[in-house]
Design an enzyme around this catalytic site. Structure first.
Site, short mmCIF file in Angstrom:
data_model
loop_
_atom_site.label_atom_id
_atom_site.label_comp_id
_atom_site.label_asym_id
_atom_site.label_seq_id
_atom_site.Cartn_x
_atom_site.Cartn_y
_atom_site.Cartn_z
N LYS A 28 26.67 14.63 62.70
CA LYS A 28 26.18 13.31 62.27
C LYS A 28 27.14 12.21 62.70
O LYS A 28 26.72 11.18 63.23
CB LYS A 28 25.99 13.32 60.75
CG LYS A 28 25.45 12.05 60.15
CD LYS A 28 24.74 12.31 58.83
CE LYS A 28 25.67 12.71 57.72
NZ LYS A 28 26.53 11.61 57.23
N GLY A 100 25.82 5.46 54.82
CA GLY A 100 27.04 4.66 54.69
C GLY A 100 27.75 4.52 56.02
O GLY A 100 28.30 3.45 56.34
N ARG A 128 26.49 1.44 47.04
CA ARG A 128 27.81 1.85 47.56
C ARG A 128 28.67 0.65 47.94
O ARG A 128 28.16 -0.37 48.40
CB ARG A 128 27.61 2.81 48.75
CG ARG A 128 26.91 4.09 48.28
CD ARG A 128 26.67 5.06 49.39
NE ARG A 128 27.89 5.62 49.92
CZ ARG A 128 27.94 6.44 50.97
NH1 ARG A 128 26.81 6.78 51.58
NH2 ARG A 128 29.08 6.91 51.40
N ASP A 325 33.10 15.98 52.83
CA ASP A 325 31.68 16.18 52.55
C ASP A 325 31.37 17.60 52.05
O ASP A 325 30.22 17.90 51.74
CB ASP A 325 30.86 15.91 53.83
CG ASP A 325 30.92 14.43 54.22
OD1 ASP A 325 31.09 13.58 53.32
OD2 ASP A 325 30.81 14.13 55.43
N LYS A 352 30.19 8.36 47.31
CA LYS A 352 29.37 8.94 48.39
C LYS A 352 27.88 8.62 48.13
O LYS A 352 27.57 7.73 47.36
CB LYS A 352 29.63 10.44 48.49
CG LYS A 352 31.06 10.76 48.95
CD LYS A 352 31.28 10.27 50.37
CE LYS A 352 32.71 10.45 50.82
NZ LYS A 352 32.97 9.79 52.09
N ARG A 399 23.54 16.49 50.34
CA ARG A 399 24.49 17.61 50.20
C ARG A 399 24.40 18.27 48.83
O ARG A 399 24.64 19.46 48.69
CB ARG A 399 25.91 17.17 50.53
CG ARG A 399 26.01 16.66 51.97
CD ARG A 399 27.39 16.71 52.55
NE ARG A 399 27.46 15.80 53.69
CZ ARG A 399 27.10 16.09 54.93
NH1 ARG A 399 26.62 17.28 55.23
NH2 ARG A 399 27.20 15.20 55.89
#
Ligand code: S3P
Length: 444
Positions: A28, A100, A128, A325, A352, A399
């Site tokens: 990514k 983000g 965020r 992550d 996150k 995630r």
């Protein structure tokens, strides 16, 4: 994605082991950068292995809105760049969706282009903090207007005569480092960033690949990066390796399901990304790398994981940037391990796609795992098995969704999640890939 219908899913123990060989979608971080740098270069960049996830498609749409010509050519993507300083004013608001990385890196680029632009995102991204980029980028001469707490939507008026930046990062963040470096591209003189801990260096590697002059020197525990402004960025082909952060999920499932052995081919193995694999080895995981090689300036290899009896682990805070992550899936593995694990220094997880520290603890707790948050540490008490049976709230966070579904492969009772749709932001084809390896996950 805002008005979407949730897609609840259920994951249960498979009847047999997981096995097979697969490749995960492209990295990514590298995919976002390849599109952005291609758009800033002169000439045509060919990208192979680009991640076609929602987050990266948002970056493609934004770079198109800024004047780059971006198209698919078979399995590859082609980007015809505008040349540095050549971006055009976007006709509409730039919607960065859930990403983000896309929002913060683009804020860096736009700060030194004399354009008016407005950037927004989905409900998760709009919560965020953007102050971490707006604060340093303001010193270029760019102007920013944001909602309270520096949240999106964000209006950017790029500097007409930009100044180069010299900035010491208050937090270890590759996104902030990259935003500052990308701002420096279109400013005269040298832009300098100092980071307290080394964070992923894909921007530095790829900027060099596109012809920029970037020097990196050791500075205490961290690094000092110096970029010479206004380089002649030349189109350069990019081969995107498989995302190690995506590989983490099938690897974890193979470690958990008795008798399993799987291989993920062509996974990125940049050492600033592989803190999870180091940690898993400390836990006693059977994890081997074969055919390690360098492709497009990034180390890659074939990763084989086999069922392992895991023990608890103590992860030091300075390892966090190299596995930032991966904490939700690591916490799941710690729950299945024997002994108590302490994952230290996780303050960044609170900002996150969701508050991942709180949400990971909740994911475990609702499935019968004893877990505590102490300051910025997550403590997981593993007893060699997981009860399961919980319904996990995923908070628009891909995630968390994948971690919970992997957990269901090893828990006594099935695990449910409220929504699988956000998995597409980073790992389109996740369910298909996991089922292909023998996992039992389905809409429910
Ligand atoms: C990323 C950096 C990390 C990571 C994100 C991708 C990047 O964020 O969490 O998924 O591509 O630079 P931070 O730099 O904010 O830690």
């Amino acid at each position: 994605m805002d008005q979407h219908s949730p897609r609840p899913h259920l994951s249960r123990r498979p009847t047999g082991p997981l096995s097979g060989r697969a490749t995960v979608p492209g990295d990514k971080s590298i995919s976002h950068r390849a599109l952005m740098f291609g758009a800033l270069a002169v000439g045509q960049t060919r990208i192979s292995g680009l991640l076609e996830g929602e987050d990266v498609l948002r970056t493609a749409a934004a770079m198109r809105a800024l004047g780059a010509d971006i198209s698919r050519d078979g399995a590859d993507w082609l980007v015809s760049g505008r040349g540095l300083g050549g971006l055009i004013e976007p006709a509409d608001v730039l919607d960065m969706g859930n990403s983000g990385t896309a929002a913060r890196l683009l804020a860096g680029i736009l700060s030194t282009h004399p354009l008016y632009a407005v950037m927004t995102g989905d409900a998760s991204l709009r919560k965020r903090p953007m102050g971490r980029v707006v604060d340093p980028l303001g010193a270029t001469g760019a102007q920013f207007l944001a909602r309270a707490g520096n949240r999106l939507p964000l209006t950017i008026l790029g500097a007409r005569d930009p100044l180069p930046l010299s900035y010491r990062l208050p937090v270890a963040s590759a996104q902030v480092k990259s935003a500052v470096l990308l701002a420096g591209l279109n400013a005269p003189g040298y832009t300098e960033v100092e980071e307290p801990e080394p964070t992923r260096d894909h921007s530095e590697n790829m900027l060099r690949h596109f012809g920029a002059q970037v020097t990196v020197t050791q500075a205490g525990t961290g690094r000092h990066i110096r970029l010479r402004g206004q380089p002649e960025l030349r189109a350069a082909d990019v081969a995107v390796p498989g995302d190690p952060s995506s590989a983490a999920f099938p690897v974890a499932a193979a470690l958990l399901v008795p008798g399993s052995e799987i291989t993920i081919a062509n996974a990125g193995l940049n050492t600033l990304r592989t803190g999870l694999f180091l940690t898993l080895r400390e836990m006693g995981a059977r994890l081997d790398v074969a055919d390690q090689r360098t492709e497009g300036g990034e180390p890659v290899g074939d990763l084989t994981a086999g069922f392992s009896t895991l023990r608890g682990v103590d992860v030091p805070p300075e390892r966090a940037p190299s596995m930032i992550d991966e904490y939700p899936i690591l916490a799941v593995l710690c729950a299945a391990a024997r002994g108590t694990s302490r994952l230290r220094g996780l303050a960044e997880l609170r900002v996150k796609e969701s508050d991942r520290l709180t949400a990971t603890a909740a994911l475990l707790r609702v499935n019968g795992v004893a877990v505590e948050i102490e300051g910025d540490d997550l403590i997981v008490h593993g007893d060699g098995g997981i009860q399961g049976g919980g319904l996990v709230e995923t908070h628009m966070d891909h995630r968390l969704a994948m971690s919970a579904l992997v957990m269901g492969q090893a828990s006594r009772e099935p695990v449910r999640i409220d929504d699988a749709s956000f998995i597409d932001t980073s790992f389109p084809g996740f369910l298909k890939l996991m089922r292909g390896l023998g996992a039992e996950m389905a809409a429910a």
